[in-house]
Design a protein around this motif. Structure first.
Motif, PDB file in Angstrom:
ATOM      1  N   GLY A   8       0.822  -1.209   0.000  1.00 45.05           N
ATOM      2  CA  GLY A   8       0.000   0.000   0.000  1.00 45.05           C
ATOM      3  C   GLY A   8       0.851   1.252   0.000  1.00 45.05           C
ATOM      4  N   GLY A   9       0.752   2.028  -1.084  1.00 43.65           N
ATOM      5  CA  GLY A   9       1.553   3.237  -1.201  1.00 43.65           C
ATOM      6  C   GLY A   9       0.735   4.511  -1.124  1.00 43.65           C
ATOM      7  N   GLY A  10      -0.396   4.448  -0.429  1.00 45.94           N
ATOM      8  CA  GLY A  10      -1.236   5.633  -0.256  1.00 45.94           C
ATOM      9  C   GLY A  10      -0.644   6.589   0.760  1.00 45.94           C
ATOM     10  N   GLN A  11      -1.511   7.352   1.431  1.00 43.22           N
ATOM     11  CA  GLN A  11      -1.042   8.367   2.371  1.00 43.22           C
ATOM     12  C   GLN A  11      -0.274   7.745   3.532  1.00 43.22           C
ATOM     13  OE1 GLN A  11      -0.360  11.590   1.920  1.00 43.22           O
ATOM     14  NE2 GLN A  11      -2.494  12.216   1.774  1.00 43.22           N
ATOM     15  N   VAL A  12      -0.799   6.643   4.091  1.00 48.96           N
ATOM     16  CA  VAL A  12      -0.104   5.990   5.209  1.00 48.96           C
ATOM     17  C   VAL A  12       1.202   5.378   4.729  1.00 48.96           C
ATOM     18  CG1 VAL A  12      -0.229   4.176   6.954  1.00 48.96           C
ATOM     19  CG2 VAL A  12      -2.248   5.554   6.466  1.00 48.96           C
ATOM     20  N   GLY A  13       1.176   4.741   3.549  1.00 51.95           N
ATOM     21  CA  GLY A  13       2.401   4.163   3.004  1.00 51.95           C
ATOM     22  C   GLY A  13       3.476   5.209   2.783  1.00 51.95           C
ATOM     23  N   LEU A  14       3.069   6.387   2.293  1.00 51.49           N
ATOM     24  CA  LEU A  14       4.015   7.492   2.094  1.00 51.49           C
ATOM     25  C   LEU A  14       4.628   7.932   3.417  1.00 51.49           C
ATOM     26  CD1 LEU A  14       5.274   9.802   0.357  1.00 51.49           C
ATOM     27  CD2 LEU A  14       3.204  11.109   0.833  1.00 51.49           C
ATOM     28  N   TYR A  15       3.780   8.176   4.409  1.00 53.66           N
ATOM     29  CA  TYR A  15       4.288   8.582   5.726  1.00 53.66           C
ATOM     30  C   TYR A  15       5.191   7.506   6.321  1.00 53.66           C
ATOM     31  CZ  TYR A  15       1.103  12.619   6.140  1.00 53.66           C
ATOM     32  OH  TYR A  15       0.456  13.821   5.980  1.00 53.66           O
ATOM     33  N   LEU A  16       4.843   6.240   6.110  1.00 55.95           N
ATOM     34  CA  LEU A  16       5.635   5.140   6.663  1.00 55.95           C
ATOM     35  C   LEU A  16       7.012   5.071   5.996  1.00 55.95           C
ATOM     36  CD1 LEU A  16       5.723   2.798   8.634  1.00 55.95           C
ATOM     37  CD2 LEU A  16       4.584   1.368   6.921  1.00 55.95           C
ATOM     38  N   LEU A  17       7.049   5.255   4.691  1.00 57.07           N
ATOM     39  CA  LEU A  17       8.347   5.314   3.996  1.00 57.07           C
ATOM     40  C   LEU A  17       9.203   6.450   4.541  1.00 57.07           C
ATOM     41  CD1 LEU A  17       7.505   4.654   0.228  1.00 57.07           C
ATOM     42  CD2 LEU A  17       8.776   3.166   1.783  1.00 57.07           C
ATOM     43  N   GLU A  18       8.577   7.588   4.777  1.00 62.77           N
ATOM     44  CA  GLU A  18       9.303   8.747   5.314  1.00 62.77           C
ATOM     45  C   GLU A  18       9.952   8.400   6.648  1.00 62.77           C
ATOM     46  OE1 GLU A  18      10.723  12.450   4.525  1.00 62.77           O
ATOM     47  OE2 GLU A  18       9.322  11.353   3.233  1.00 62.77           O
ATOM     48  N   GLU A  19       9.256   7.632   7.478  1.00 64.31           N
ATOM     49  CA  GLU A  19       9.790   7.244   8.793  1.00 64.31           C
ATOM     50  C   GLU A  19      10.860   6.166   8.665  1.00 64.31           C
ATOM     51  OE1 GLU A  19       9.027   8.661  11.801  1.00 64.31           O
ATOM     52  OE2 GLU A  19       7.944  10.102  10.568  1.00 64.31           O
ATOM     53  N   LEU A  20      10.577   5.120   7.887  1.00 58.04           N
ATOM     54  CA  LEU A  20      11.460   3.954   7.855  1.00 58.04           C
ATOM     55  C   LEU A  20      12.752   4.212   7.086  1.00 58.04           C
ATOM     56  CD1 LEU A  20       8.887   1.057   7.340  1.00 58.04           C
ATOM     57  CD2 LEU A  20      10.063   1.705   9.443  1.00 58.04           C
ATOM     58  N   THR A  21      12.727   5.113   6.108  1.00 55.88           N
ATOM     59  CA  THR A  21      13.946   5.396   5.341  1.00 55.88           C
ATOM     60  C   THR A  21      14.945   6.233   6.134  1.00 55.88           C
ATOM     61  OG1 THR A  21      12.778   7.243   4.253  1.00 55.88           O
ATOM     62  CG2 THR A  21      12.906   5.160   3.044  1.00 55.88           C
ATOM     63  N   LYS A  22      14.573   6.661   7.325  1.00 62.22           N
ATOM     64  CA  LYS A  22      15.524   7.367   8.191  1.00 62.22           C
ATOM     65  C   LYS A  22      16.570   6.405   8.744  1.00 62.22           C
ATOM     66  CE  LYS A  22      12.064  10.789   9.649  1.00 62.22           C
ATOM     67  NZ  LYS A  22      11.214  11.263  10.780  1.00 62.22           N
ATOM     68  N   ALA A  23      16.241   5.094   8.769  1.00 65.56           N
ATOM     69  CA  ALA A  23      17.166   4.072   9.247  1.00 65.56           C
ATOM     70  C   ALA A  23      17.628   3.223   8.060  1.00 65.56           C
ATOM     71  CB  ALA A  23      16.481   3.195  10.298  1.00 65.56           C
ATOM     72  N   ASP A  24      18.621   2.384   8.308  1.00 66.51           N
ATOM     73  CA  ASP A  24      19.210   1.578   7.237  1.00 66.51           C
ATOM     74  C   ASP A  24      18.467   0.245   7.116  1.00 66.51           C
ATOM     75  OD1 ASP A  24      20.911   0.679   5.259  1.00 66.51           O
ATOM     76  OD2 ASP A  24      22.401  -0.090   6.680  1.00 66.51           O
ATOM     77  N   HIS A  25      17.261   0.284   6.549  1.00 61.92           N
ATOM     78  CA  HIS A  25      16.474  -0.927   6.332  1.00 61.92           C
ATOM     79  C   HIS A  25      16.442  -1.267   4.839  1.00 61.92           C
ATOM     80  CE1 HIS A  25      15.229  -0.818  10.435  1.00 61.92           C
ATOM     81  NE2 HIS A  25      14.480   0.272  10.316  1.00 61.92           N
ATOM     82  N   GLU A  26      16.184  -2.537   4.561  1.00 60.49           N
ATOM     83  CA  GLU A  26      15.983  -2.988   3.182  1.00 60.49           C
ATOM     84  C   GLU A  26      14.472  -3.035   2.947  1.00 60.49           C
ATOM     85  OE1 GLU A  26      16.508  -7.158   0.838  1.00 60.49           O
ATOM     86  OE2 GLU A  26      18.295  -6.450   1.925  1.00 60.49           O
ATOM     87  N   ILE A  27      13.959  -2.073   2.176  1.00 63.76           N
ATOM     88  CA  ILE A  27      12.509  -1.884   2.080  1.00 63.76           C
ATOM     89  C   ILE A  27      12.014  -2.176   0.665  1.00 63.76           C
ATOM     90  CG2 ILE A  27      10.608  -0.244   2.389  1.00 63.76           C
ATOM     91  CD1 ILE A  27      12.480   1.363   4.253  1.00 63.76           C
TER      92      ILE A  27
END
Length: 442
Positions: free
Chosen positions: A232-251
């Motif tokens: 899901g890349g809607g509004q929540v997915g966008l906000y979640l990417l913004e949070e998770l890409t702050k750390a070194d994860h494989e997304i």
């Protein structure tokens, strides 16, 4: 308190249900079916447009204490709050806002625009999911006292080293306390002689270093790189990417809309964006979910999120997190196999409830739906709780002082400790005990 709620959808319904017990509540809603549902509560329901200034005058906004605009349209909510402020300077206003062009924090303040508080449920949800992802063994994670204190909920598995032990013998690190234990459908406010059983969900509160040690005991090292799949890349997915890409994860992110995929891929070049249906079994098998640490389903359809999460568990992912827009479904989702189900509406309810409480309430969080509450208060000079040893304070049963923060110092108190004016205190409580706790700090 007289409260006017604009919007009787899922958010409006739950806010009205929470406030109607002790307040005079009016709900304005355009949709007849939503009006009928809200009408089952002890509130006055008016069918109409809540942004209509004439209607606001008719329902008595000049005598209202609080206007809460919770429709699904940001602009309607903003205009409604601005209109309420024009009609009455004394009224307080809260607006639900989702568009990142308007808000970049879960809770913000825009008094110059007529909104005392702006709340973004989608961003609150994304922040909460990101916290849980950061501690994969956790079922819930909350921050208090500007991040100095963390609350984490873990499940005690069969064979865990604390299973079968009394709390006082569990060997917990200093500056950390078990505040509560969920056992089946029961909540226990914890004491030293309580025995931890397999299957218990324990709520720990403490300073960050202590909870890092606890996290290691539950089999997870802090800071480890995670393999994460988001559906899901809607509004929540966008906000979640913004949070998770702050750390070194494989997304990896799966989104069904091709144009949205291109937009997200351009914005987040380190994220693998796949155009496809996240509920497609063949696609999920191709993504080797058994190698994923976490799968998060955050589309705008509950049934799809549930299906994705259950398929992920079947295919071997370690942890499946699902969004549900219906607060009543969170327990159901977890009963059928989802590890963590999170509802964005509850953050809005908590913020509105905090606004109706006394001055000094800094945070209010409901845990496991509304089965328990954690509340952060500032102790004021002259309040009943200040200057007494906790053992001598008339503290209500069903509530526990978990942590006292004095400046930079975090204290896990005993009965001999004294709360001083200016202390920030985190309390774990049954929901119906919160009001009694509040009075001690007035």
């Amino acid at each position: 308190m007289k409260v006017i709620i604009i919007g009787g959808g899922e958010a409006g319904f739950h806010v009205a249900a929470s406030l109607s017990r002790k307040n005079d509540v009016i709900v304005i809603e355009k949709d007849p079916e939503a009006c009928e549902r809200v009408g089952e509560l002890d509130v006055q329901v008016i069918q109409g447009n809540g942004a209509d200034v004439k209607l606001m005058q008719q329902v008595g906004v000049k005598k209202a204490d609080l206007v809460v605009a919770l429709t699904g349209v940001d602009e309607v909510n903003i205009v409604a709050c601005m209109g309420a402020k024009l009609l009455s300077r004394r009224v307080k206003t809260i607006a639900r806002v989702s568009n990142p062009d308007y808000i970049n924090e879960p809770v913000d303040h825009r008094k110059e625009l007529g909104m005392d508080v702006m709340v973004c449920p989608e961003l609150s949800l994304a922040r909460e999911i990101a916290q849980v992802v950061s501690i994969p063994a956790a079922l819930d994670v909350e921050n208090f006292v500007d991040g100095k204190v963390k609350m984490v909920e873990f499940e005690v598995k069969e064979g865990h080293d604390i299973a079968g032990k009394k709390l006082k013998d569990a060997g917990l690190p200093a500056y950390c306390i078990v505040a509560g234990i969920f056992r089946g459908d029961r909540l226990l406010i914890s004491y030293g002689d309580d025995v931890i059983q397999p299957g218990d969900r324990v709520v720990l509160v403490g300073e960050l270093d202590a909870l890092d040690l606890i996290q290691a005991r539950f089999g997870e090292l802090a800071g480890r790189k995670r393999k994460i799949l988001i559906v899901g890349g809607g509004q929540v997915g966008l906000y979640l990417l913004e949070e998770l890409t702050k750390a070194d994860h494989e997304i990896t992110l799966i989104e069904i809309d091709q144009e949205r995929c291109m937009e997200l891929a351009e914005r987040y070049p380190d994220v693998l964006v796949i155009n496809g249906d996240g509920a497609n079994l063949k696609l999920l098998k191709e993504e080797n979910l058994s190698e994923k640490d976490v799968v998060v389903a955050v589309t705008d359809r509950d049934e799809k999120n549930l299906l994705c999460a259950l398929l992920a568990k079947q295919l071997g992912t370690r942890k499946a997190i699902s969004r549900t827009d219906h607060a009543d479904y969170t327990t159901l989702f977890e009963m059928v196999g989802v590890d963590v189900a999170i509802n964005p509406i509850l953050a809005t309810v908590n913020e509105v409830m905090k606004f109706t409480m006394s001055i000094g309430v800094e945070s209010l969080v409901n845990i496991e739906g509304t089965r328990a509450s954690a509340i952060e208060l500032i102790a004021k000079e002259g309040s009943e709780i200040v200057g007494k040893q906790l053992k001598d304070a008339r503290f209500p049963r069903g509530a526990l002082v978990s942590v006292i923060v004095r400046g930079e110092k975090v204290i896990v108190p005993s009965g001999m400790d004294v709360i001083e004016a200016g202390d920030r205190v985190v309390i774990f409580s049954y929901p119906d005990t919160v009001e009694k706790v509040e009075k001690l700090f007035e």
